[in-house]
Write an enzyme that holds these catalytic residues in place. Sequence first.
Site, PDB file in Angstrom:
ATOM      1  N   HIS A  65      11.633 -12.184 -68.084  1.00  0.00           N
ATOM      2  CA  HIS A  65      11.429 -11.572 -66.771  1.00  0.00           C
ATOM      3  C   HIS A  65      11.637 -12.603 -65.677  1.00  0.00           C
ATOM      4  CE1 HIS A  65       7.494 -13.471 -66.014  1.00  0.00           C
ATOM      5  NE2 HIS A  65       7.264 -13.287 -67.292  1.00  0.00           N
ATOM      6  N   GLY A  66      11.896 -12.115 -64.489  1.00  0.00           N
ATOM      7  CA  GLY A  66      12.075 -12.958 -63.322  1.00  0.00           C
ATOM      8  C   GLY A  66      11.445 -12.304 -62.117  1.00  0.00           C
ATOM      9  N   SER A  67      11.837 -12.738 -60.937  1.00  0.00           N
ATOM     10  CA  SER A  67      11.221 -12.240 -59.708  1.00  0.00           C
ATOM     11  C   SER A  67      11.569 -10.787 -59.422  1.00  0.00           C
ATOM     12  CB  SER A  67      11.658 -13.108 -58.522  1.00  0.00           C
ATOM     13  OG  SER A  67      11.317 -14.452 -58.732  1.00  0.00           O
ATOM     14  N   LYS A  70      13.072  -7.315 -65.228  1.00  0.00           N
ATOM     15  CA  LYS A  70      12.616  -7.589 -66.585  1.00  0.00           C
ATOM     16  C   LYS A  70      13.736  -7.196 -67.543  1.00  0.00           C
ATOM     17  CE  LYS A  70       7.744  -6.736 -65.533  1.00  0.00           C
ATOM     18  NZ  LYS A  70       6.548  -5.899 -65.831  1.00  0.00           N
ATOM     19  N   LYS A  86      18.413  -4.726 -68.621  1.00  0.00           N
ATOM     20  CA  LYS A  86      17.830  -5.402 -67.463  1.00  0.00           C
ATOM     21  C   LYS A  86      17.351  -4.326 -66.490  1.00  0.00           C
ATOM     22  CE  LYS A  86      20.023  -8.983 -65.887  1.00  0.00           C
ATOM     23  NZ  LYS A  86      21.009  -9.833 -65.174  1.00  0.00           N
ATOM     24  N   ASP A 179      29.157 -21.598 -62.711  1.00  0.00           N
ATOM     25  CA  ASP A 179      27.890 -22.090 -63.270  1.00  0.00           C
ATOM     26  C   ASP A 179      27.995 -22.186 -64.792  1.00  0.00           C
ATOM     27  OD1 ASP A 179      25.315 -23.073 -63.172  1.00  0.00           O
ATOM     28  OD2 ASP A 179      24.367 -21.085 -63.223  1.00  0.00           O
TER      29      ASP A 179
END
Length: 502
Positions: A65-67, A70, A86, A179
């Site tokens: 999960h992130g800001s 999930k 996601k 990246d």
Amino acid sequence: MAQVLSTPLAIPGPTPIQFMAGLLARIVTKNTNKETSTPESPRSPRTPQGSILMDKYEIGKLLGHGSFAKVYLARNIHSGEDVAIKVIDKEKIVKSGLAGHIKREISILRRVRHPYIVHLLEVMATKTKIYIVMEYVRGGELYNTVARGRLREGTARRYFQQLISSVAFCHSRGVYHRDLKLENLLLDDKGNVKVSDFGLSVVSEQLKQEGICQTFCGTPAYLAPEVLTRKGYEGAKADIWSCGVILFVLMAGYLPFDDKNILVMYTKIYKGQFKCPKWFSPELARLVTRMLDTNPDTRITIPEIMKHRWFKKGFKHVKFYIENDKLCREDDDNDDDDSSSLSSGRSSTASEGDAEFDIKRVDSMPRPASLNAFDILSFSDLSGLFEEGGQGARFVSAAPMTKIISKLEEIAKEVKFMVRKKDWSVRLEGCREGAKGPLTIRVEIFELTPSLVVVEVKKKGGNIEEYEEFCNKELRPQLEKLMHYQADEVEEVMCLPPEIEQ
């Protein structure tokens, strides 16, 4: 056995700039083993593990999960396929100004469908949530493999070949990753590389000043020196530098540019201060040195990498095509028995020499399949017009088959479509992403009589509106001169034996 070094692979901590870039780009930033967390459903505030999403996916454990999102393991209840979903909170990304960013990442993933890139399967949405369904890659990050010790040369070479194949494909589609690093290279259950996280990617249409990138982004240890100068850089050349860093790490087990003080590390990158280990072969050392050339104008290019002796050892071009919006891979055990060919109106993973060779092979192709009575019945009306029927069209031609193939290649070159040929079947693949991915069209040629052929056109990928527009504006106008209008000849063919007519 992989040799384990005395010191583990270390990556310097993020700078404030890198932290913000990661915050914007990497929606999934934290792994977790919590299985009690659940995604939000369009029908209720919480959906417990085991619930069914959109009558299609059974939700499994939380993967990360992130800001703003999930990620969950899920299973397609119809096919049994495991996927990663996601789940993005719409309100949060709108408030943070990241809605455009999410749309761009989805658009890019639709554009770069390749065997060595994580597949975007579908995107669904409700009033409050966006559900991005991705291929589930079981093997984890390549970083974890290398952290246990440097790899054998053959293994490292295979991973690198797959990486370069995917990067070459991205560049041919006008996409620059920006990246590339070990953490963004995943391994599937067959041990193949899957490039992931296109959050910082840029497409050629976005670039200003003759294709120059301006954004300072990426992971510090993998940044090209021209990115550090903030004077603009070419995305393709910056990606090649990052690939050079990855190759070095695969073979050495540590980073070429590393220091606890990030300013010192940036100085090393800018000056190109690194040293290849003694176990690097001379050929490998030369390749790495060419890739880590601080001058982007003299840095080795993708085509040059693919011609390099170290790279070419054991290399096989991956062959694949898009059909019915699905990526299909052609696995051939023998390179010498290659029955398909590739040419393009834009740059591609095939060299110019390969393209010339494939075009010359047309004259020696096997005879096309002949139509039997049942085939003719199914075609119904062969009046010679460009008869359209839903997602397919066909016409009769008296032109030589090689001329038809050449005309299709000519059309593809004008609209920058990629061409894949196998016997008397031609596949045209667009690079513009539509709502259902790039437009893909298959053209097949069948023998009707010794002097007549049927050319059948079918949509195999993309949306129907784009297909119809392409047929009406590009295919039909240019193929009309090849169409046969002698109805009496066609009617003669349509006189079937009595037992068939009954």
